[in-house]
Design an enzyme around this catalytic site. Structure first.
Site, PDB file in Angstrom:
ATOM      1  N   GLY A 269       0.855  -1.236   0.054  1.00 20.09           N
ATOM      2  CA  GLY A 269      -0.079   0.033   0.102  1.00 20.09           C
ATOM      3  C   GLY A 269       0.844   1.110  -0.202  1.00 20.09           C
ATOM      4  O   GLY A 269       1.638   1.162   0.625  1.00 20.09           O
ATOM      5  N   ALA A 270       0.679   2.183  -1.062  1.00 15.41           N
ATOM      6  CA  ALA A 270       1.532   3.294  -0.880  1.00 15.41           C
ATOM      7  C   ALA A 270       1.902   4.070   0.117  1.00 15.41           C
ATOM      8  O   ALA A 270       3.037   4.289   0.700  1.00 15.41           O
ATOM      9  CB  ALA A 270       1.017   4.176  -2.173  1.00 15.41           C
TER      10      ALA A 270
ATOM     11  N   TYR B 222      -6.485  -7.388  -8.123  1.00 16.59           N
ATOM     12  CA  TYR B 222      -6.749  -6.916  -6.854  1.00 16.59           C
ATOM     13  C   TYR B 222      -8.382  -7.089  -6.247  1.00 16.59           C
ATOM     14  O   TYR B 222      -9.413  -7.357  -7.240  1.00 16.59           O
ATOM     15  CB  TYR B 222      -7.153  -4.964  -7.256  1.00 16.59           C
ATOM     16  CG  TYR B 222      -5.875  -4.233  -7.343  1.00 16.59           C
ATOM     17  CD1 TYR B 222      -5.060  -4.031  -6.078  1.00 16.59           C
ATOM     18  CD2 TYR B 222      -5.547  -3.736  -8.632  1.00 16.59           C
ATOM     19  CE1 TYR B 222      -3.725  -3.486  -6.304  1.00 16.59           C
ATOM     20  CE2 TYR B 222      -4.384  -3.122  -8.735  1.00 16.59           C
ATOM     21  CZ  TYR B 222      -3.368  -2.691  -7.654  1.00 16.59           C
ATOM     22  OH  TYR B 222      -2.225  -2.308  -7.781  1.00 16.59           O
ATOM     23  N   TYR B 223      -8.377  -7.221  -5.171  1.00 18.61           N
ATOM     24  CA  TYR B 223      -9.797  -7.567  -4.428  1.00 18.61           C
ATOM     25  C   TYR B 223      -9.883  -6.655  -3.488  1.00 18.61           C
ATOM     26  O   TYR B 223      -9.699  -7.053  -2.248  1.00 18.61           O
ATOM     27  CB  TYR B 223      -9.770  -8.993  -3.990  1.00 18.61           C
ATOM     28  CG  TYR B 223      -9.406 -10.138  -4.891  1.00 18.61           C
ATOM     29  CD1 TYR B 223     -10.652 -10.646  -5.871  1.00 18.61           C
ATOM     30  CD2 TYR B 223      -8.455 -10.405  -5.401  1.00 18.61           C
ATOM     31  CE1 TYR B 223     -10.364 -11.381  -6.927  1.00 18.61           C
ATOM     32  CE2 TYR B 223      -7.715 -11.385  -6.409  1.00 18.61           C
ATOM     33  CZ  TYR B 223      -9.109 -11.851  -7.359  1.00 18.61           C
ATOM     34  OH  TYR B 223      -8.816 -13.028  -8.192  1.00 18.61           O
TER      35      TYR B 223
ATOM     36  N   GLY C 225      16.158  10.918 -13.402  1.00 21.29           N
ATOM     37  CA  GLY C 225      16.242  11.672 -12.192  1.00 21.29           C
ATOM     38  C   GLY C 225      14.954  12.231 -11.778  1.00 21.29           C
ATOM     39  O   GLY C 225      13.867  11.724 -12.042  1.00 21.29           O
ATOM     40  N   ALA C 226      15.267  13.356 -11.288  1.00 23.47           N
ATOM     41  CA  ALA C 226      13.942  14.265 -10.777  1.00 23.47           C
ATOM     42  C   ALA C 226      14.213  15.634 -10.983  1.00 23.47           C
ATOM     43  O   ALA C 226      15.408  15.987 -10.604  1.00 23.47           O
ATOM     44  CB  ALA C 226      13.624  13.724  -9.167  1.00 23.47           C
TER      45      ALA C 226
ATOM     46  N   GLY D 199       7.452  -0.464  -5.362  1.00 29.01           N
ATOM     47  CA  GLY D 199       7.579   0.420  -4.297  1.00 29.01           C
ATOM     48  C   GLY D 199       8.871   1.418  -4.329  1.00 29.01           C
ATOM     49  O   GLY D 199       8.714   1.992  -3.243  1.00 29.01           O
TER      50      GLY D 199
ATOM     51  N   ASP E 110       7.242   4.977  -3.963  1.00 25.57           N
ATOM     52  CA  ASP E 110       6.945   5.194  -2.338  1.00 25.57           C
ATOM     53  C   ASP E 110       8.094   5.462  -1.600  1.00 25.57           C
ATOM     54  O   ASP E 110       8.180   6.452  -0.538  1.00 25.57           O
ATOM     55  CB  ASP E 110       6.207   4.146  -1.794  1.00 25.57           C
ATOM     56  CG  ASP E 110       4.898   3.890  -2.505  1.00 25.57           C
ATOM     57  OD1 ASP E 110       4.287   4.859  -2.967  1.00 25.57           O
ATOM     58  OD2 ASP E 110       4.452   2.613  -2.550  1.00 25.57           O
TER      59      ASP E 110
END
Length: 377
Positions: free
Chosen positions: A40-41, A112-113, A235-236, A294, A297
């Site tokens: 979960g993020a 997903y459920y 990069g960012a 992940g 995150d």
């Protein structure tokens, strides 16, 4: 709601689920067994921050079922405060299954459920402001906005201006498959412009808003004090607008150059004219990627950790890249980050050494100067 103990530094609100990881590569139809984990993020960010030595709380709803028991126990074992998690006796904890193929490939499958899950019933009535008391940062993502109209109302409420509101961090995290109703582009742009700090991938910004580069994203997401546009392996780019409002906590009124003596542009051209505030672009170290799950995150957690510590914009980006590198070199959603001392050493490398840095599986456990010298040759 009264919560005992010291207040958290960061509160992360959203859905966490039990995730089932395949025992071997292949299609979901062919995998014979799975290993249970959590994902979960928002809870990923909380776990990474807790591992980095911060007081982190995850707030959400889970079912009054065995999966809810497992999820809260697993988060607590990671050092995350779960005292404000609510149990829903009528709705289940969300679960999902995935293959081990990279998310960017056609071979990646996720089942997903989570429809009708306990988290999808979150609303302003179920997440009281008291659960945020004392927090310095509130972290949210666009995934929660996709779960239901009530969840969108919750994010609208949490991002509303009010006395004592924590700094709001918002990761756009666009998941097209979750948006069965609602205007994803409009909702996510509105939430981004209600936040103080925003993370968005360049690819998702182009998909959502038709923004072709970081400059165009900055023109649309123009209200947050800090905007981070992620370019994957390139990069960012971070925009710090605190100087625009005369606020404290900025990185200075001049453009950052990352120690290279070169003004870096927001579109790869070196042109930063017209950008209001400070701009910095930072490439990540080279990474031997095991899985991309992940990593976004983890980047947010590294950036937030450095923000809590009052570090400058270039250091915040580098800490984001280092935390992401920890996730990229492990197969699951959660990775052990480098020690704070080691992350600080690596983030402080000069531009040449940073450019030569290469990180592979197990790098976070090799905490020696000699190892760093080998990896930066």
């Amino acid at each position: 709601m009264t919560v005992a103990g010291p207040p958290p530094e960061v509160v992360c609100v959203g859905e966490s689920m039990v995730t089932f990881l395949p025992s071997r590569p292949g299609r979901l139809a062919d995998v014979p067994s799975f290993t249970r984990a959590i994902g979960g993020a928002e809870s990923n960010v909380a776990c990474a921050l807790a591992a980095a030595g911060h007081r982190a709380r995850w707030t959400g709803r889970v079912g009054a079922d065995g999966f809810g028991d497992h999820l809260t126990a697993a988060l607590a074992a990671h050092g995350v405060d779960v005292t404000t998690v609510q149990r829903d006796p009528r709705r289940p904890t969300g679960v999902y299954f995935r293959t081990d193929a990279d998310r960017a490939t056609d071979a990646h499958e996720v089942a997903y459920y989570r429809a009708g899950s306990a988290a999808s019933a979150m609303s302003p009535a179920t997440v009281p402001h008291e659960s945020l008391d004392g927090a310095r940062i509130l972290h949210l993502t666009g995934i929660t906005a996709a779960l239901s109209a009530d969840c969108r109302a919750l994010l609208h409420d949490l991002t509303a201006p009010r006395p004592g509101r924590p700094l709001v961090s918002f990761d756009v995290n666009h998941r097209p498959a979750l948006w069965r109703d609602g205007d994803a582009a409009g909702v996510l742009l509105d939430l981004a412009n209600r936040a103080d700090l925003v993370f968005v991938g360049a690819d998702e910004a182009e998909t959502l808003w038709g923004a072709p580069d970081a400059r165009a994203v900055a023109a649309l997401v123009d209200r947050p004090a800090v905007l981070v546009v992620k370019h994957g392996p390139a990069g960012a780019t971070a925009f710090d607008r605190t100087e625009r409002a005369g606020g404290a906590g900025g990185t200075g009124g001049t453009r950052d150059t990352g120690g290279t003596g070169e003004a870096r542009g927001t579109d790869g051209t070196g042109d930063t004219d017209g950008i209001d505030g400070s701009v910095h672009q930072e490439r990540p170290p080279r990474v031997d990627v095991v899985s991309t799950i992940g990593a976004g995150d983890a980047f947010a957690a590294g950036f937030l950790s450095a923000t809590l510590r009052g570090l400058g914009l270039p250091a915040r980006l580098r800490h984001g890249h280092l935390m992401a590198a920890a996730a990229l070199t492990t197969p699951g959603d959660l990775a052990t980050p480098p020690s704070r001392a080691r992350a600080d050493r690596l983030a402080a490398l000069d531009a040449d050494a940073w450019g030569r840095l290469r990180l592979g599986p197990g790098w976070t456990s090799a905490d020696t100067e000699a190892d760093e010298e080998v990896r930066t040759r």
